[in-house]
Design a protein around this motif. Structure first.
Motif, mmCIF file in Angstrom:
data_model
loop_
_atom_site.group_PDB
_atom_site.id
_atom_site.type_symbol
_atom_site.label_atom_id
_atom_site.label_comp_id
_atom_site.label_asym_id
_atom_site.label_seq_id
_atom_site.Cartn_x
_atom_site.Cartn_y
_atom_site.Cartn_z
ATOM 1 N N UNK A 138 -21.558 3.424 -21.056
ATOM 2 C CA UNK A 138 -20.141 3.783 -20.970
ATOM 3 C C UNK A 138 -19.691 3.745 -19.507
ATOM 4 N N UNK A 139 -19.601 2.556 -18.907
ATOM 5 C CA UNK A 139 -19.335 2.487 -17.461
ATOM 6 C C UNK A 139 -17.907 2.824 -17.046
ATOM 7 N N UNK A 140 -16.934 2.651 -17.951
ATOM 8 C CA UNK A 140 -15.537 2.742 -17.534
ATOM 9 C C UNK A 140 -14.877 4.040 -17.985
ATOM 10 N N UNK A 141 -15.661 5.088 -18.128
ATOM 11 C CA UNK A 141 -15.107 6.368 -18.563
ATOM 12 C C UNK A 141 -14.165 6.940 -17.507
ATOM 13 N N UNK B 210 -5.809 5.625 -17.983
ATOM 14 C CA UNK B 210 -5.227 5.667 -19.324
ATOM 15 C C UNK B 210 -4.893 7.083 -19.764
ATOM 16 N N UNK B 211 -5.586 8.080 -19.186
ATOM 17 C CA UNK B 211 -5.288 9.504 -19.360
ATOM 18 C C UNK B 211 -5.310 9.946 -20.819
ATOM 19 N N UNK B 212 -6.309 9.466 -21.553
ATOM 20 C CA UNK B 212 -6.465 9.906 -22.941
ATOM 21 C C UNK B 212 -6.987 11.339 -22.986
ATOM 22 N N UNK B 213 -6.574 12.134 -23.978
ATOM 23 C CA UNK B 213 -7.081 13.503 -24.101
ATOM 24 C C UNK B 213 -8.506 13.523 -24.655
ATOM 25 N N UNK C 241 -10.473 10.323 -25.664
ATOM 26 C CA UNK C 241 -11.367 9.654 -24.725
ATOM 27 C C UNK C 241 -12.538 9.021 -25.465
ATOM 28 N N UNK C 242 -13.097 9.764 -26.435
ATOM 29 C CA UNK C 242 -14.235 9.243 -27.190
ATOM 30 C C UNK C 242 -13.884 7.996 -27.979
#
Length: 291
Positions: free
Chosen positions: A162-165, A172-175, A186-187
């Motif tokens: 998962x390199x781009x977390x 992208x600011x996902x919750x 995010x997941x």
């Protein structure tokens, strides 16, 4: 801001092209990148020095000095994802603006700080690594060293899988948790971006091992400059606590730029991001004309 007129041409690139482009980005934005790196690298360097300060009286012993350098490498390796986040934010802003602006970059980031603490600082092993680093400065039996090796292996696996977390969190600011049905967390975002491309990510993760000879080259050049200019042949406090970490942080900055460009490339290959930008730009123009 015009979404279809980016500072970096949005197109697919091979891995060698990405590394070449990273060098160009470093040359164009080198001062801004240094500033962004300093935001996190300076506090982390001070913390690392404080954690390992107990080893300072014995650094005259080559074996102890060698272990000190190894511990510092492990610490910076674990902390690299956190230290690179300001650079990621900078590059995200520089992609669409000719002159990056810190106020614009930082707008809206406060809400993602708790997510960064949980996902990057804790789950990616930075906090456990710092605690182990403090233990290592007092550990005479190198038990902490063995645990640190295992933690670094875990961190390397997570960065390959998962390199781009970090990009997902700050750009992208996902919750983390979905408050409404259909929210992309995010997941979920990480799975949709990473899972279909595991083979390519594995190859690029292996290619990132270039940071090892790069770090050796920079550190040896720093040591060589000290020798030829100042005649300092020994590993004194200034080298151990400042110059050596500085060389490693410069590698972190470059690899962060590479990872950001790889993230863009993956979105282009996987999601047709260049088409999305063109459509969003046209929609924005239509809205301005209609309004």
């Amino acid at each position: 801001m015009q979404l279809d007129k980016t500072r970096i041409a949005i197109r697919e690139r091979e891995l060698l092209e990405i590394y070449d482009l990273a060098l160009i980005v470093m040359r164009v934005y080198w001062w801004k990148i240094i500033q962004a790196l300093a935001i996190t690298a300076i506090p982390l360097t001070i913390i690392n020095a404080a954690m390992l300060w107990a080893m300072r009286p014995d650094l005259v012993i080559n074996e102890t000095a060698g272990m000190f350098l190894v511990y510092m490498v492990m610490a910076i390796f674990l902390q690299a994802p956190l230290a690179g986040l300001p650079i990621t934010v900078l590059l995200g802003d520089a992609l669409f603006h000719e002159k990056p602006n810190w106020r614009r970059m930082c707008a809206g980031l406060w809400a993602v700080v708790p997510r960064i603490i949980w996902v990057v600082f804790i789950l990616r092993g930075i906090l456990p690594g710092m605690l182990l680093l403090w233990w290592a400065s007092y550990d005479e039996y190198y038990t902490s060293f063995s645990v640190l090796i295992l933690l670094c292996i875990y961190a390397a696996f997570m960065r390959t899988w998962r390199p781009y977390i970090g990009e997902i969190l700050v750009l992208e600011k996902n919750p983390i948790f979905a408050k409404q049905k259909g929210t992309i967390t995010v997941g979920l975002r990480s799975s949709s971006l990473h899972n279909p491309n595991f083979g390519d990510l594995l190859i690029r993760g292996m290619a990132s091992a270039i940071c090892i000879p790069l770090a050796c080259s920079i550190v040896l050049n720093i040591f060589g400059i000290r020798v030829f200019v100042f005649g300092l042949w020994n590993w004194d406090d200034s080298f151990m606590f400042f110059w050596f970490p500085l060389g490693l942080w410069l590698v972190v900055a470059f690899m962060t730029v590479v990872r950001f460009l790889c993230y863009l490339d993956l979105r282009i290959r996987r999601e047709g991001w260049e088409v999305e930008l063109v459509l969003r730009a046209e929609a924005s123009r239509m809205k301005e004309i209609a309004g």
